[in-house]
Design a protein around this motif. Structure first.
Motif, PDB file in Angstrom:
ATOM      1  N   ALA A   4     -14.739  -2.927  -5.497  1.00  0.00           N
ATOM      2  CA  ALA A   4     -15.012  -3.045  -4.393  1.00  0.00           C
ATOM      3  C   ALA A   4     -13.331  -2.449  -3.563  1.00  0.00           C
ATOM      4  CB  ALA A   4     -14.928  -4.503  -3.585  1.00  0.00           C
ATOM      5  N   ARG A   5     -12.075  -2.745  -3.738  1.00  0.00           N
ATOM      6  CA  ARG A   5     -10.717  -2.007  -3.728  1.00  0.00           C
ATOM      7  C   ARG A   5     -10.668  -0.984  -3.760  1.00  0.00           C
ATOM      8  NH1 ARG A   5      -5.657  -5.047  -6.272  1.00  0.00           N
ATOM      9  NH2 ARG A   5      -6.623  -6.773  -4.767  1.00  0.00           N
ATOM     10  N   GLN A   6     -11.121  -0.068  -4.046  1.00  0.00           N
ATOM     11  CA  GLN A   6     -11.508   1.485  -4.137  1.00  0.00           C
ATOM     12  C   GLN A   6     -12.235   1.408  -2.810  1.00  0.00           C
ATOM     13  OE1 GLN A   6     -12.939   3.669  -7.661  1.00  0.00           O
ATOM     14  NE2 GLN A   6     -12.675   5.292  -6.426  1.00  0.00           N
ATOM     15  N   ASN A   7     -13.324   1.189  -3.213  1.00  0.00           N
ATOM     16  CA  ASN A   7     -14.285   1.467  -1.727  1.00  0.00           C
ATOM     17  C   ASN A   7     -14.398   1.443  -0.491  1.00  0.00           C
ATOM     18  OD1 ASN A   7     -16.605   2.371  -3.082  1.00  0.00           O
ATOM     19  ND2 ASN A   7     -18.188   0.450  -3.603  1.00  0.00           N
ATOM     20  N   ALA A   8     -13.210   0.191  -0.464  1.00  0.00           N
ATOM     21  CA  ALA A   8     -12.140  -0.536   0.775  1.00  0.00           C
ATOM     22  C   ALA A   8     -11.095   0.539   0.967  1.00  0.00           C
ATOM     23  CB  ALA A   8     -11.332  -1.654   1.001  1.00  0.00           C
ATOM     24  N   PHE A   9     -11.246   0.754   0.112  1.00  0.00           N
ATOM     25  CA  PHE A   9      -9.688   2.185   1.237  1.00  0.00           C
ATOM     26  C   PHE A   9     -10.203   3.654   1.038  1.00  0.00           C
ATOM     27  CE2 PHE A   9      -6.530   0.490  -1.826  1.00  0.00           C
ATOM     28  CZ  PHE A   9      -5.913  -0.533  -1.350  1.00  0.00           C
ATOM     29  N   MET A  10     -11.612   3.496   0.983  1.00  0.00           N
ATOM     30  CA  MET A  10     -12.081   5.284   0.864  1.00  0.00           C
ATOM     31  C   MET A  10     -12.947   4.922   1.720  1.00  0.00           C
ATOM     32  SD  MET A  10     -11.032   7.239  -1.291  1.00  0.00           S
ATOM     33  CE  MET A  10     -11.464   8.587  -1.411  1.00  0.00           C
ATOM     34  N   PRO A  12     -14.144   5.247   5.794  1.00  0.00           N
ATOM     35  CA  PRO A  12     -12.891   6.062   6.631  1.00  0.00           C
ATOM     36  C   PRO A  12     -12.756   5.194   7.617  1.00  0.00           C
ATOM     37  CG  PRO A  12     -15.479   7.083   6.030  1.00  0.00           C
ATOM     38  CD  PRO A  12     -15.421   5.915   5.415  1.00  0.00           C
ATOM     39  N   VAL A  13     -11.786   5.341   8.754  1.00  0.00           N
ATOM     40  CA  VAL A  13     -11.487   4.596   9.698  1.00  0.00           C
ATOM     41  C   VAL A  13     -11.140   5.286  10.456  1.00  0.00           C
ATOM     42  CG1 VAL A  13     -10.171   2.792   8.269  1.00  0.00           C
ATOM     43  CG2 VAL A  13      -9.052   4.114   8.392  1.00  0.00           C
ATOM     44  N   LYS A  14     -10.622   4.521  11.909  1.00  0.00           N
ATOM     45  CA  LYS A  14     -10.708   4.964  12.940  1.00  0.00           C
ATOM     46  C   LYS A  14      -8.874   5.660  12.860  1.00  0.00           C
ATOM     47  CE  LYS A  14     -12.328   7.185  17.155  1.00  0.00           C
ATOM     48  NZ  LYS A  14     -11.623   8.806  17.051  1.00  0.00           N
ATOM     49  N   LEU A  28     -10.916   9.392   9.532  1.00  0.00           N
ATOM     50  CA  LEU A  28     -10.867   9.445   7.418  1.00  0.00           C
ATOM     51  C   LEU A  28     -10.704   8.691   6.722  1.00  0.00           C
ATOM     52  CD1 LEU A  28      -8.196  12.099   8.771  1.00  0.00           C
ATOM     53  CD2 LEU A  28     -10.140  12.890   7.774  1.00  0.00           C
ATOM     54  N   PRO A  29     -10.512   8.525   5.825  1.00  0.00           N
ATOM     55  CA  PRO A  29      -9.977   7.830   4.245  1.00  0.00           C
ATOM     56  C   PRO A  29      -8.568   6.939   4.294  1.00  0.00           C
ATOM     57  CG  PRO A  29     -11.689   8.346   2.823  1.00  0.00           C
ATOM     58  CD  PRO A  29     -11.914   8.899   4.540  1.00  0.00           C
ATOM     59  N   ARG A  30      -8.447   6.010   4.460  1.00  0.00           N
ATOM     60  CA  ARG A  30      -7.233   5.632   4.586  1.00  0.00           C
ATOM     61  C   ARG A  30      -6.057   6.330   3.328  1.00  0.00           C
ATOM     62  NH1 ARG A  30      -4.600   0.581   6.121  1.00  0.00           N
ATOM     63  NH2 ARG A  30      -6.907  -0.034   7.180  1.00  0.00           N
ATOM     64  N   THR A  31      -6.562   6.850   2.745  1.00  0.00           N
ATOM     65  CA  THR A  31      -5.429   7.428   1.343  1.00  0.00           C
ATOM     66  C   THR A  31      -5.595   8.982   2.089  1.00  0.00           C
ATOM     67  OG1 THR A  31      -7.927   8.200   0.471  1.00  0.00           O
ATOM     68  CG2 THR A  31      -6.514   6.301  -0.902  1.00  0.00           C
ATOM     69  N   GLU A  32      -6.534   9.645   2.618  1.00  0.00           N
ATOM     70  CA  GLU A  32      -6.629  10.816   3.762  1.00  0.00           C
ATOM     71  C   GLU A  32      -5.578  10.773   4.374  1.00  0.00           C
ATOM     72  OE1 GLU A  32      -6.650  14.648   3.602  1.00  0.00           O
ATOM     73  OE2 GLU A  32      -7.685  13.300   1.374  1.00  0.00           O
ATOM     74  N   LYS A  36      -1.544  13.127   4.944  1.00  0.00           N
ATOM     75  CA  LYS A  36      -1.579  13.684   6.043  1.00  0.00           C
ATOM     76  C   LYS A  36      -0.086  13.260   6.656  1.00  0.00           C
ATOM     77  CE  LYS A  36      -5.973  15.008   7.302  1.00  0.00           C
ATOM     78  NZ  LYS A  36      -6.667  16.893   8.593  1.00  0.00           N
ATOM     79  N   ILE A  37      -0.021  11.948   6.784  1.00  0.00           N
ATOM     80  CA  ILE A  37       1.185  11.819   6.854  1.00  0.00           C
ATOM     81  C   ILE A  37       2.287  12.581   6.461  1.00  0.00           C
ATOM     82  CG2 ILE A  37       2.973   9.540   7.568  1.00  0.00           C
ATOM     83  CD1 ILE A  37       0.502   9.829   9.544  1.00  0.00           C
ATOM     84  N   TRP A  38       2.065  12.124   4.936  1.00  0.00           N
ATOM     85  CA  TRP A  38       3.268  12.753   4.203  1.00  0.00           C
ATOM     86  C   TRP A  38       3.314  13.996   4.318  1.00  0.00           C
ATOM     87  CZ3 TRP A  38       7.206  11.136   1.602  1.00  0.00           C
ATOM     88  CH2 TRP A  38       7.305   9.843   1.985  1.00  0.00           C
ATOM     89  N   ASN A  39       2.330  14.968   4.390  1.00  0.00           N
ATOM     90  CA  ASN A  39       2.570  16.088   4.480  1.00  0.00           C
ATOM     91  C   ASN A  39       3.063  17.222   5.977  1.00  0.00           C
ATOM     92  OD1 ASN A  39       0.238  17.188   2.515  1.00  0.00           O
ATOM     93  ND2 ASN A  39      -1.337  17.281   3.550  1.00  0.00           N
ATOM     94  N   HIS A  40       2.757  16.084   6.733  1.00  0.00           N
ATOM     95  CA  HIS A  40       3.437  16.227   8.198  1.00  0.00           C
ATOM     96  C   HIS A  40       5.070  15.933   8.424  1.00  0.00           C
ATOM     97  CE1 HIS A  40       4.850  16.048  12.827  1.00  0.00           C
ATOM     98  NE2 HIS A  40       5.550  15.157  12.182  1.00  0.00           N
ATOM     99  N   ILE A  41       5.728  14.990   7.392  1.00  0.00           N
ATOM    100  CA  ILE A  41       6.803  14.321   7.000  1.00  0.00           C
ATOM    101  C   ILE A  41       7.262  15.499   6.150  1.00  0.00           C
ATOM    102  CG2 ILE A  41       8.185  13.267   5.364  1.00  0.00           C
ATOM    103  CD1 ILE A  41       6.646  11.126   6.525  1.00  0.00           C
ATOM    104  N   LYS A  42       6.662  15.955   5.470  1.00  0.00           N
ATOM    105  CA  LYS A  42       7.521  16.648   3.714  1.00  0.00           C
ATOM    106  C   LYS A  42       7.821  19.007   5.521  1.00  0.00           C
ATOM    107  CE  LYS A  42       6.306  14.514  -0.080  1.00  0.00           C
ATOM    108  NZ  LYS A  42       6.365  14.887  -1.279  1.00  0.00           N
TER     109      LYS A  42
END
Length: 84
Positions: A4-10, A12-14, A28-32, A36-42
């Motif tokens: 259930a926790r894994q599904n919550a992270f997957m 999609p959120v706006k 997008l899923p929260r993990t994605e 994307k934020i980390w890609n922008h930071i790096k």
């Protein structure tokens, strides 16, 4: 319970308009979103070289974080405010 926790992270959120400037406006899923934020930071070299736990906000991240610097541990708290 773990499934259930894994599904919550997957689920999609706006992203908000401010966050969509980095992630795009599609749900997008929260993990994605975090990826994307980390890609922008790096890509933009926004980690403090003296303290790599600290992120220095650029013009796109400042509206999301609400301040100029956040730690990587604070980042998710600020991102949550921009996801629905």
């Amino acid at each position: 319970m773990a499934k259930a926790r894994q599904n919550a992270f997957m689920k999609p959120v706006k992203p908000s308009r401010e966050l969509a400037a980095i992630t795009g406006d599609a749900p997008l899923p929260r993990t994605e979103v975090v990826r994307k934020i980390w890609n922008h930071i790096k890509k933009n070299n926004l980690q403090n070289p003296k303290n790599t736990r600290e992120i220095i906000a650029d013009d796109k991240l400042r509206p999301v974080f609400g301040k100029d610097r956040v730690t990587m541990f604070e980042m998710n708290k600020h991102l949550s405010k921009h996801l629905s």
